[in-house]
Write a protein that holds these residues in place. Structure first.
Motif, PDB file in Angstrom:
ATOM      1  N   GLY A 203      16.742   3.739  13.504  1.00  0.00           N
ATOM      2  CA  GLY A 203      15.718   3.155  12.655  1.00  0.00           C
ATOM      3  C   GLY A 203      15.474   1.683  12.881  1.00  0.00           C
ATOM      4  N   PHE A 204      15.808   1.179  14.063  1.00  0.00           N
ATOM      5  CA  PHE A 204      15.673  -0.251  14.303  1.00  0.00           C
ATOM      6  C   PHE A 204      14.204  -0.702  14.227  1.00  0.00           C
ATOM      7  CE2 PHE A 204      19.495   0.788  17.053  1.00  0.00           C
ATOM      8  CZ  PHE A 204      20.400   0.437  16.065  1.00  0.00           C
ATOM      9  N   ALA A 205      13.339   0.024  14.928  1.00  0.00           N
ATOM     10  CA  ALA A 205      11.938  -0.385  14.998  1.00  0.00           C
ATOM     11  C   ALA A 205      11.262  -0.272  13.631  1.00  0.00           C
ATOM     12  CB  ALA A 205      11.194   0.467  16.024  1.00  0.00           C
ATOM     13  N   SER A 206      11.439   0.867  12.974  1.00  0.00           N
ATOM     14  CA  SER A 206      10.812   1.047  11.661  1.00  0.00           C
ATOM     15  C   SER A 206      11.417   0.109  10.624  1.00  0.00           C
ATOM     16  CB  SER A 206      10.955   2.496  11.203  1.00  0.00           C
ATOM     17  OG  SER A 206      12.325   2.891  11.147  1.00  0.00           O
ATOM     18  N   GLY A 207      12.708  -0.188  10.767  1.00  0.00           N
ATOM     19  CA  GLY A 207      13.348  -1.136   9.857  1.00  0.00           C
ATOM     20  C   GLY A 207      12.773  -2.526  10.011  1.00  0.00           C
ATOM     21  N   GLY A 208      12.475  -2.905  11.242  1.00  0.00           N
ATOM     22  CA  GLY A 208      11.857  -4.211  11.466  1.00  0.00           C
ATOM     23  C   GLY A 208      10.456  -4.277  10.885  1.00  0.00           C
ATOM     24  N   ALA A 209       9.710  -3.175  10.999  1.00  0.00           N
ATOM     25  CA  ALA A 209       8.367  -3.133  10.428  1.00  0.00           C
ATOM     26  C   ALA A 209       8.426  -3.237   8.907  1.00  0.00           C
ATOM     27  CB  ALA A 209       7.661  -1.844  10.843  1.00  0.00           C
ATOM     28  N   ARG A 210       9.400  -2.557   8.310  1.00  0.00           N
ATOM     29  CA  ARG A 210       9.554  -2.635   6.854  1.00  0.00           C
ATOM     30  C   ARG A 210       9.915  -4.045   6.430  1.00  0.00           C
ATOM     31  NH1 ARG A 210      13.192  -3.849   3.977  1.00  0.00           N
ATOM     32  NH2 ARG A 210      14.701  -3.743   5.671  1.00  0.00           N
ATOM     33  N   MET A 211      10.819  -4.646   7.155  1.00  0.00           N
ATOM     34  CA  MET A 211      11.329  -5.962   6.779  1.00  0.00           C
ATOM     35  C   MET A 211      10.228  -7.024   6.805  1.00  0.00           C
ATOM     36  SD  MET A 211      14.654  -7.938   8.341  1.00  0.00           S
ATOM     37  CE  MET A 211      14.042  -7.799  10.021  1.00  0.00           C
ATOM     38  N   THR A 212       9.405  -7.013   7.831  1.00  0.00           N
ATOM     39  CA  THR A 212       8.350  -8.026   7.923  1.00  0.00           C
ATOM     40  C   THR A 212       7.182  -7.717   6.992  1.00  0.00           C
ATOM     41  OG1 THR A 212       7.414  -6.837   9.824  1.00  0.00           O
ATOM     42  CG2 THR A 212       8.926  -8.646  10.285  1.00  0.00           C
ATOM     43  N   ASN A 213       6.817  -6.448   6.901  1.00  0.00           N
ATOM     44  CA  ASN A 213       5.670  -6.083   6.077  1.00  0.00           C
ATOM     45  C   ASN A 213       5.932  -6.242   4.586  1.00  0.00           C
ATOM     46  OD1 ASN A 213       3.152  -4.706   7.530  1.00  0.00           O
ATOM     47  ND2 ASN A 213       4.985  -4.278   8.747  1.00  0.00           N
ATOM     48  N   GLN A 214       7.172  -6.138   4.160  1.00  0.00           N
ATOM     49  CA  GLN A 214       7.443  -6.257   2.727  1.00  0.00           C
ATOM     50  C   GLN A 214       7.025  -7.625   2.184  1.00  0.00           C
ATOM     51  OE1 GLN A 214      11.612  -5.833   1.880  1.00  0.00           O
ATOM     52  NE2 GLN A 214      12.226  -7.532   3.196  1.00  0.00           N
ATOM     53  N   TYR A 215       7.056  -8.637   3.025  1.00  0.00           N
ATOM     54  CA  TYR A 215       6.623  -9.966   2.612  1.00  0.00           C
ATOM     55  C   TYR A 215       5.117 -10.170   2.830  1.00  0.00           C
ATOM     56  CZ  TYR A 215      11.644 -10.902   2.900  1.00  0.00           C
ATOM     57  OH  TYR A 215      13.003 -10.852   2.748  1.00  0.00           O
ATOM     58  N   GLU A 216       4.652  -9.836   4.018  1.00  0.00           N
ATOM     59  CA  GLU A 216       3.260 -10.125   4.372  1.00  0.00           C
ATOM     60  C   GLU A 216       2.274  -9.291   3.571  1.00  0.00           C
ATOM     61  OE1 GLU A 216       2.320 -12.651   6.193  1.00  0.00           O
ATOM     62  OE2 GLU A 216       4.450 -13.127   6.339  1.00  0.00           O
ATOM     63  N   ARG A 217       2.587  -8.011   3.343  1.00  0.00           N
ATOM     64  CA  ARG A 217       1.656  -7.172   2.582  1.00  0.00           C
ATOM     65  C   ARG A 217       1.614  -7.607   1.117  1.00  0.00           C
ATOM     66  NH1 ARG A 217       1.614  -6.555   7.021  1.00  0.00           N
ATOM     67  NH2 ARG A 217       0.077  -8.179   6.628  1.00  0.00           N
ATOM     68  N   LEU A 218       2.736  -8.067   0.601  1.00  0.00           N
ATOM     69  CA  LEU A 218       2.752  -8.558  -0.773  1.00  0.00           C
ATOM     70  C   LEU A 218       1.890  -9.812  -0.896  1.00  0.00           C
ATOM     71  CD1 LEU A 218       3.783  -8.311  -3.638  1.00  0.00           C
ATOM     72  CD2 LEU A 218       5.884  -9.484  -2.955  1.00  0.00           C
ATOM     73  N   ILE A 219       1.999 -10.695   0.078  1.00  0.00           N
ATOM     74  CA  ILE A 219       1.165 -11.897   0.082  1.00  0.00           C
ATOM     75  C   ILE A 219      -0.312 -11.523   0.147  1.00  0.00           C
ATOM     76  CG2 ILE A 219       0.481 -13.862   1.509  1.00  0.00           C
ATOM     77  CD1 ILE A 219       3.429 -14.289   2.161  1.00  0.00           C
ATOM     78  N   ASP A 220      -0.655 -10.581   1.033  1.00  0.00           N
ATOM     79  CA  ASP A 220      -2.053 -10.170   1.191  1.00  0.00           C
ATOM     80  C   ASP A 220      -2.631  -9.643  -0.116  1.00  0.00           C
ATOM     81  OD1 ASP A 220      -1.937 -10.856   3.853  1.00  0.00           O
ATOM     82  OD2 ASP A 220      -1.667  -8.809   4.574  1.00  0.00           O
ATOM     83  N   HIS A 221      -1.899  -8.769  -0.767  1.00  0.00           N
ATOM     84  CA  HIS A 221      -2.417  -8.136  -1.985  1.00  0.00           C
ATOM     85  C   HIS A 221      -2.474  -9.112  -3.155  1.00  0.00           C
ATOM     86  CE1 HIS A 221      -2.955  -3.917  -0.859  1.00  0.00           C
ATOM     87  NE2 HIS A 221      -1.915  -4.065  -0.046  1.00  0.00           N
ATOM     88  N   VAL A 222      -1.524 -10.022  -3.232  1.00  0.00           N
ATOM     89  CA  VAL A 222      -1.556 -11.004  -4.322  1.00  0.00           C
ATOM     90  C   VAL A 222      -2.702 -11.990  -4.110  1.00  0.00           C
ATOM     91  CG1 VAL A 222      -0.297 -12.925  -5.379  1.00  0.00           C
ATOM     92  CG2 VAL A 222       0.880 -10.778  -4.910  1.00  0.00           C
ATOM     93  N   LEU A 223      -2.894 -12.454  -2.883  1.00  0.00           N
ATOM     94  CA  LEU A 223      -3.992 -13.375  -2.607  1.00  0.00           C
ATOM     95  C   LEU A 223      -5.351 -12.727  -2.859  1.00  0.00           C
ATOM     96  CD1 LEU A 223      -2.880 -15.224   0.672  1.00  0.00           C
ATOM     97  CD2 LEU A 223      -2.933 -16.130  -1.660  1.00  0.00           C
ATOM     98  N   ALA A 224      -5.441 -11.426  -2.608  1.00  0.00           N
ATOM     99  CA  ALA A 224      -6.713 -10.722  -2.798  1.00  0.00           C
ATOM    100  C   ALA A 224      -7.138 -10.696  -4.261  1.00  0.00           C
ATOM    101  CB  ALA A 224      -6.601  -9.296  -2.264  1.00  0.00           C
ATOM    102  N   LEU A 225      -6.207 -10.935  -5.178  1.00  0.00           N
ATOM    103  CA  LEU A 225      -6.547 -10.944  -6.598  1.00  0.00           C
ATOM    104  C   LEU A 225      -7.357 -12.178  -6.984  1.00  0.00           C
ATOM    105  CD1 LEU A 225      -3.163  -9.726  -8.158  1.00  0.00           C
ATOM    106  CD2 LEU A 225      -5.187  -8.363  -7.578  1.00  0.00           C
ATOM    107  N   GLY A 226      -7.228 -13.250  -6.201  1.00  0.00           N
ATOM    108  CA  GLY A 226      -7.984 -14.465  -6.469  1.00  0.00           C
ATOM    109  C   GLY A 226      -7.576 -15.180  -7.748  1.00  0.00           C
TER     110      GLY A 226
END
Length: 264
Positions: free
Chosen positions: A47-70
Motif C-alpha cells: 500500500g505504499f503508493a495509495s498510502g502516499g496518495a492518501r497522505m498528501t490528499n488529506q491536506y490538499e483536498r481539505l484546503i480545496d473544499h474549505v476555500l471553496a466555501l468563501g
C-alpha cells in the motif's frame, strides 16, 4: 449536515457549521477516491503508493473544499514542510488517519503515525492554554522549552489564540470507514490527548435534492391543437358551364422514385 452537526461546531462556526462539516466530509471522500485510484493502477500488493496518495490528499483536498466555501478570514497555515493546514473561524483543521480497530477514537495519538516534533508544535501553537511545552518538567531536570517555527509562532501569538480541531478518520485499503471531529490538545510527549469537546461522528452531508419542475407546455405535441381551416378553391361558373373537369396535382415520378420501385 443539519441533523448531525454537533453543538460545539455550531457554537464555533455559527451559520457556517453545516457547510464546514460538509466540506470536511467531502474532502475525506475525495481523499478516499484518490487513494483507490492510485491503488487500482499501482500493480502492487503493498500500500505504499495509495498510502502516499492518501497522505498528501488529506491536506490538499481539505484546503480545496474549505476555500471553496468563501468564508471570510479563512487562511492557509504553512508548516514549513510539504503540507499545509486550513484555518477557518480561528480553528486549525488537522486530519489524522488512525488504524481501523472498531473502537471509538482513543485519547492517544496513533502510534503508527508517530508523534513528530512538527505535530507537537502544531498542538502547542493552538493550545487554549498559552504554553510552549508538552510535558510537565521534572524537578531538578533541565528540559528545554519547545521552540516553535516562525509560521507557528506567529499563529500562537494571536489574540485570541487559534484552537485545533482534529479530523480523526479510519481508512483501510478498501474505503473510508468512519470519521470524527472535535477540539483536542496534546497532554504530553507520549501522545496522550485531551478532547476538549465531544468527539463527534462525521456523516455524509444532507444535500438539497433536485426536483424536476413540470413544464406546462411540454405536453403539447407538434401535431396537437385544431387543424387550420384551408379554403377550398372550386371551379368558376364559366368552367361549370363548359363542363371542364377540375385540375388535380399528380406527383412527378423522379429518378429516385423509379430506382426505389425497381428494387423489388
Amino acid at each position: 449536515m443539519t441533523s448531525s452537526t454537533p453543538s460545539w461546531a455550531r457554537k464555533q462556526y455559527g451559520d457556517d457549521a453545516d457547510a464546514i462539516g460538509g466540506a470536511v466530509w467531502d474532502a475525506l471522500k475525495d481523499t478516499e477516491e484518490a487513494a483507490l485510484d492510485v491503488r487500482s493502477v499501482a500493480r502492487s500488493r503493498h500500500g505504499f503508493a495509495s498510502g502516499g496518495a492518501r497522505m498528501t490528499n488529506q491536506y490538499e483536498r481539505l484546503i480545496d473544499h474549505v476555500l471553496a466555501l468563501g468564508i471570510d478570514g479563512t487562511e492557509i497555515v504553512k508548516t514549513g514542510t510539504w503540507y499545509r493546514l486550513a484555518l477557518v473561524h480561528n480553528t486549525v483543521l488537522f486530519p489524522v488517519c488512525a488504524d481501523v480497530d472498531g473502537t471509538e477514537p482513543p485519547s492517544r495519538w496513533p502510534q503508527s503515525r508517530g508523534l513528530s516534533k512538527l505535530v507537537t508544535e502544531i498542538f502547542a501553537a493552538t493550545s487554549p492554554e498559552a504554553k510552549f511545552w508538552i510535558s510537565d518538567t521534572i524537578p531538578g531536570l533541565d528540559v528545554p522549552e519547545l521552540v516553535l517555527r516562525p509560521s507557528l509562532a506567529e499563529l500562537a501569538s494571536r489574540d485570541p489564540r487559534p484552537e485545533l480541531v482534529l479530523v480523526w478518520y479510519e481508512m483501510d485499503r478498501s474505503s473510508l470507514q468512519r470519521a470524527w471531529w472535535g477540539k483536542a490538545e496534546l497532554l504530553d510527549d507520549s501522545g496522550n490527548l485531551r478532547w476538549i469537546t465531544e468527539r463527534s461522528l462525521l456523516t455524509a452531508p444532507e444535500r438539497t435534492h433536485m426536483f424536476a419542475v413540470r413544464d406546462e407546455h411540454t405536453d403539447e405535441r407538434f401535431d396537437s391543437g385544431d387543424l387550420p381551416e384551408v379554403p377550398m378553391t372550386g371551379r368558376s361558373d364559366e368552367e361549370r358551364k363548359l363542363d371542364i373537369p377540375p385540375t388535380t396535382e399528380a406527383a412527378d415520378t423522379t429518378e429516385e422514385d423509379s430506382a426505389e420501385s425497381d428494387e423489388g
